[in-house]
Structure formats: C-alpha cells, structure tokens
Design an enzyme around this catalytic site. Structure first.
Site, short mmCIF file in Angstrom:
data_model
loop_
_atom_site.label_atom_id
_atom_site.label_comp_id
_atom_site.label_asym_id
_atom_site.label_seq_id
_atom_site.Cartn_x
_atom_site.Cartn_y
_atom_site.Cartn_z
N ARG A 273 10.19 0.31 15.48
CA ARG A 273 9.52 -0.49 14.45
C ARG A 273 9.88 -1.97 14.55
NH1 ARG A 273 10.47 3.14 9.21
NH2 ARG A 273 12.10 3.99 10.53
N LYS A 377 -0.48 -4.29 2.82
CA LYS A 377 0.96 -3.98 2.63
C LYS A 377 1.82 -5.04 3.32
CE LYS A 377 3.95 -1.05 4.89
NZ LYS A 377 4.35 0.18 5.55
C1 R5P Z 1 5.24 0.80 9.19
O1 R5P Z 1 4.82 -0.12 9.83
C2 R5P Z 1 5.04 2.22 9.60
O2 R5P Z 1 3.84 2.40 10.28
C3 R5P Z 1 5.08 3.12 8.39
O3 R5P Z 1 3.99 2.79 7.55
C4 R5P Z 1 6.35 2.97 7.61
O4 R5P Z 1 7.44 2.89 8.47
C5 R5P Z 1 6.51 4.11 6.65
O5 R5P Z 1 7.69 3.94 5.97
P1 R5P Z 1 7.92 4.52 4.52
O6 R5P Z 1 7.54 5.97 4.54
O7 R5P Z 1 9.38 4.31 4.27
O8 R5P Z 1 7.09 3.72 3.57
#
Ligand code: R5P
Length: 504
Positions: A273, A377
């Site tokens: 990430r 987001k």
């Molecule tokens: C972020 O860029 C990823 O694609 C996911 O959306 C994110 O890591 C999900 O994390 P969480 O479940 O903690 O919101």
C-alpha cells in the site's frame, strides 16, 4: 455458512460453494427448501410428505442398500441437465454424465451424513467453456422406519449468454515443477499442488527459542524450476515482515542449493500500500520489498490483485506477474445476482479502474447493463474523510469491489452511502480478507448482505466470527494455472482475460 475454503478437498473439487445454511436464490431451489422446511416436523420429512410437490419440480433419489449408489425415484427429467438422459428406477452409476453422477453421489452422502439440507453451486463447463451456473439443493428424507435414506433435490440453471472463450487444457502432473508452501500458506499450497497434480515439495521450518527460524528444502533442487508460495499477511504472532524475511531466506537457500529458477508467489504481498510518496521523505515500501527479493535471487514475483498494478510492476526489475481474482468474482456474482438490476461500486477513486474492469466483465457475463458508482475517500494521519458519492444505483443490487478489507472502515462507509442512495442489496467483494482490529464489529453494523473474499489470506478467528455472512472463494485454480503457464504451458495474458478453468 460453510464455505469452500472449509470444505473437504473431495467436495472442493466438485463444487465452488457448499452451504449447510442454505439461502437459495433460484426459484426451484427456494421452493424445494421451503416445502422441505414446511413438511419437517422435528425430523426430516418422508418421501410421502414431499412427493406431490415433486411432480411439479425437483427430484428424489433413494440410497441403494449395501451399495455406494442411489436410485432415481422421481424427477428424471428435472435432473437430466446434470446426468444426461435417465429414467426413473435407474441408478446414478448408470447415468451417462459421470461427473454429474459423482457430484450428486458425493452431495447426497454428505446430506445424509449431516442430516440437514445443503446448497451447492458450480459451473457447467462444456468443451472448455463456462456454459452455465448451477445452484443445486439437496435435503435428506426419512424412510418408513425413520432412518435417513433418501434425498430430495432441486436445481436452477442459469445459462451464460456470453460464455468465456475456450481455454487450453492445462498439462497435468508436470513433476519438473517444484512447489513449496511456507507457514500458513500450507493449505493454499496443498490446493495448488492438487490442481497441478504435483506433490508439494517438503521443507523444514524450525523455530528457535528466541523466535528466529531456519528454513531449508528437503529435496534436491539443483537445476530445478522452484515456486515458493507464501502469502505475506500479518497475523497474530507472525507479522508480514517476519513472513517476508522467511520467504527471502528460503529463496536464498534454494539459490545456494543450485535451483535454476526461483519464482516467489505472494498471493497477498505485504507493504504494497505504501507504493508512492504522499508526504515529503515518505518511503516507497513496495520498491524496497522488490529490492530485497531481487537481491536474494528471486527470478520472478507473482501476486494476486496487487494494490496498484503499475506501482507493483515498476517496483520490480525481475518479471512481475499481477494475477487478478476478477474472473472468480464475476462467476460468483453472475450466479448470485441472477436477474436483479446490478451495479458495481468502487469505495475510493484509487480503485475505480479495478471496479470498472470488473463491471465490464460482469456485464459481459450477465449480457445486460451493469451500472457503476464510486465514492470519494481521503486518508490522512489515519483519519478517513470524503462524502461525495457518484452513480445511479437506486433499486439495484450493488457489489462494492476493493483489493482488500483491513479494518473494514472503507467498505462500511461505502455500504452506508450505497444504502443512502437506494441500493436494494449490498455485497462486498475483496480479494484479501485481512480483517484486522475491529473489522467484524465495523462490518456487522453496516448494511451488508454478504462479504466475499478469496483465500489469499489464511483463515483466522476473524473469519470465524464473520461466519454466516462470509463467502470464501478459492484462488488455487488461478495460481496453479499461472504456475503451469509460467512453466511453459502458455500465455499469462490469456489467463488474465479468461480466468482459470471453471468447475472441474
Ligand atoms: C486502500 O487504498 C485499499 O485499497 C483499501 O481500500 C484499504 O486498505 C482498506 O482498508 P480498511 O479496511 O482499513 O478501510
């Protein structure tokens, strides 16, 4: 809900989903289950209780005493799509379609053993093409003496109007492939090995008192083409970094022992990430992971649904293969959504491309339009903001697609937005089900009907706590086919286009 990942291997080979708390979608299967439940008076209904209804739909089989076989009592026409032309009184062992007969026999055995109805799903494959999705219900029936000895069944078949193109047959049992599976990837490794029809290569993993470990292959590797499967998710007592280091050391050991080529397969790749600088002097962790693997001697890296494919490909100088689970999800949802109006939503702008490709694939399979939507987001210092939602999803069943679920926050807020914008049913689909922190609580409180993940991440307590709403799709066919192709049996691009071979 019993999911494929928890299903015994012999059933996994026959079905894509097996559920002992059935919630049928199809008209026939739903009707049959409702009738079975209504006829049950504490114990399973008898054949006499259900026979009148079976004249309209469904079928019934009776176990043949002292033989691993079943005889068709009623509904030969209804079951013909699975067995070929059969008549009442015939045995399963006499059916023209052997695979269909094995499927039914195995399912009936399970249903009579457990004493509860079960729902299975699988894909009908004809001449190498996915032709239809099948939902099949089987429920136990009691004989006159009260013992369970017959089975009521019903099936719904959804023909795909735009079947996937034919694929090359995979060469089976090429033992020049040396496949290792480390740590908690053992179960996935066994499934991949089974798909490839090769034995999993043995290795030793020793843990010392201070937590350090030693890994070494227990077979000769000189001149061999070695594949090392190790998913790198963090879990209780074993971080992604620990797993990465063990993978690195194992690759080093293979190289030192003379392996000709080593492919690292990390279905979930840790540190993916942090693939770019968003603040001054930020690290680019994906690139450092790449440098470590390259330095120790990996020749190739394979992952499933890289967080950002471009960043993944740019980080590695060795051959990098980014598989995706889209075909697996599309097959599942093409069947799950039936004729409902549908939409695909990305929970953030970064995932929009992924969601759009999935939407197009689903649209092709369903042969009708699938709407789209996406959510704004932003994450900074751990805080998530952004309320804008775009897309017309009112009156539609929505699939929110992401690469992973960690805390569940991203999916939960997208689900709430979808509900506020009129979605009728909300499904989550994410390749990697990490489910960290309070993910279960966060997801439980959101308006979500079902969470569909793959088994790139080994099952954990969190998976167990989400039982009931969690469906796990196996990636072993995808990984196995990638290995076979990398080993010389064909094109990876074609695999990405068509997805792995469907039901066996
Ligand atoms: C972020 O860029 C990823 O694609 C996911 O959306 C994110 O890591 C999900 O994390 P969480 O479940 O903690 O919101």
């Amino acid at each position: 809900m019993t999911t494929l990942a928890e299903t015994p291997p012999f059933l996994k080979r026959l079905f894509e989903r097996l559920d002992f708390a059935p919630q049928p979608i199809g008209a026939q299967t739903r009707h049959a289950l409702e009738h079975w439940l209504a006829s049950r008076r504490g114990v399973a209904p008898t054949f006499a209780d259900v026979v009148a209804d079976l004249r309209n739909c469904g079928f019934a089989f009776r176990a043949v005493p002292d033989a691993r076989d079943y005889e068709i009592v009623i509904g030969a026409k209804a079951v013909a799509p699975l067995l070929g032309a059969v008549t009442e009184g015939a045995r399963l062992s006499e059916a023209p379609d052997r695979r269909g007969a094995v499927r039914l026999r195995r399912l009936f055995d399970e249903v009579l053993r457990i004493g509860e109805p079960a729902l299975v799903e699988f894909t009908l494959v004809e001449k190498g093409r996915d032709r239809a999705g099948v939902e099949l219900l089987a429920a136990p029936l009691a004989l006159a003496d009260g013992a369970l000895g017959a089975v009521l069944g019903a099936l719904d078949i959804r023909r795909y109007e735009a079947p996937a193109p034919a694929r090359e047959a995979r060469p089976q049992g090429d033992e020049s492939i040396l496949l290792f599976a480390l740590g908690s990837s053992l179960a996935l490794g066994e499934s991949v090995a089974r798909e490839l029809a090769v034995p999993l290569a043995p290795h030793e993993e020793r843990r010392f008192e201070d937590g350090e470990r030693k890994l070494r292959p227990l077979v000769g590797v000189r001149g061999k083409d070695a594949y090392v499967l190790a998913s790198l998710e963090g879990e209780a007592g074993d971080s992604g970094a620990d797993k990465l280091l063990r993978l690195v050391f194992f690759i080093g050991a293979l190289r030192d022992a003379g392996a000709a080529r080593v492919t690292a397969i990390a279905p979930y790749l840790c540190y993916a990430r942090k693939d770019r600088r968003t603040k001054p002097q930020d690290p680019v962790a994906t690139r450092y992971v790449a440098q470590i693997l390259e330095a120790v001697g990996a020749d190739r890296i394979v992952t499933v649904d890289a967080h950002n494919i471009a960043a993944f490909e740019n980080a590695f100088r060795i051959e990098s293969v980014a598989l995706d689970a889209q075909a697996l999800f599309a097959r599942y949802f093409a069947q799950r959504l039936g004729a409902e109006p549908a939409a695909v939503v990305s929970p953030d702008l970064g995932g929009e491309k992924r969601a759009e490709l999935f939407r197009q694939r689903l649209e092709t399979m369903l042969a009708r339009p699938v709407a789209k939507g996406f959510m704004d987001k932003h994450r900074s210092m751990g805080e998530v903001t952004g309320e804008i939602f775009a897309g017309d999803i009112a009156g539609r069943a929505v699939v929110i697609l992401d690469d992973l679920i960690s805390s569940g926050g991203t999916m939960a807020r997208a689900a709430r937005a979808c509900r506020a914008h009129g979605a009728t049913r909300i499904f989550l689909a994410a390749t990697h089900g990490l489910f960290t922190r309070d993910a279960e609580t966060t997801l439980r409180e959101a308006p979500i009907e079902e969470i569909v993940v793959t088994d790139t991440v080994a099952p954990s307590d969190a998976h167990e706590r989400l039982r009931g709403r969690l469906v796990i799709i196996g990636v072993a066919p995808l990984v196995a086919e990638a290995i076979a192709r990398l080993h010389g049996a064909g094109s990876i691009d074609e695999l990405l286009e068509t997805g792995p071979k469907g039901a066996p």
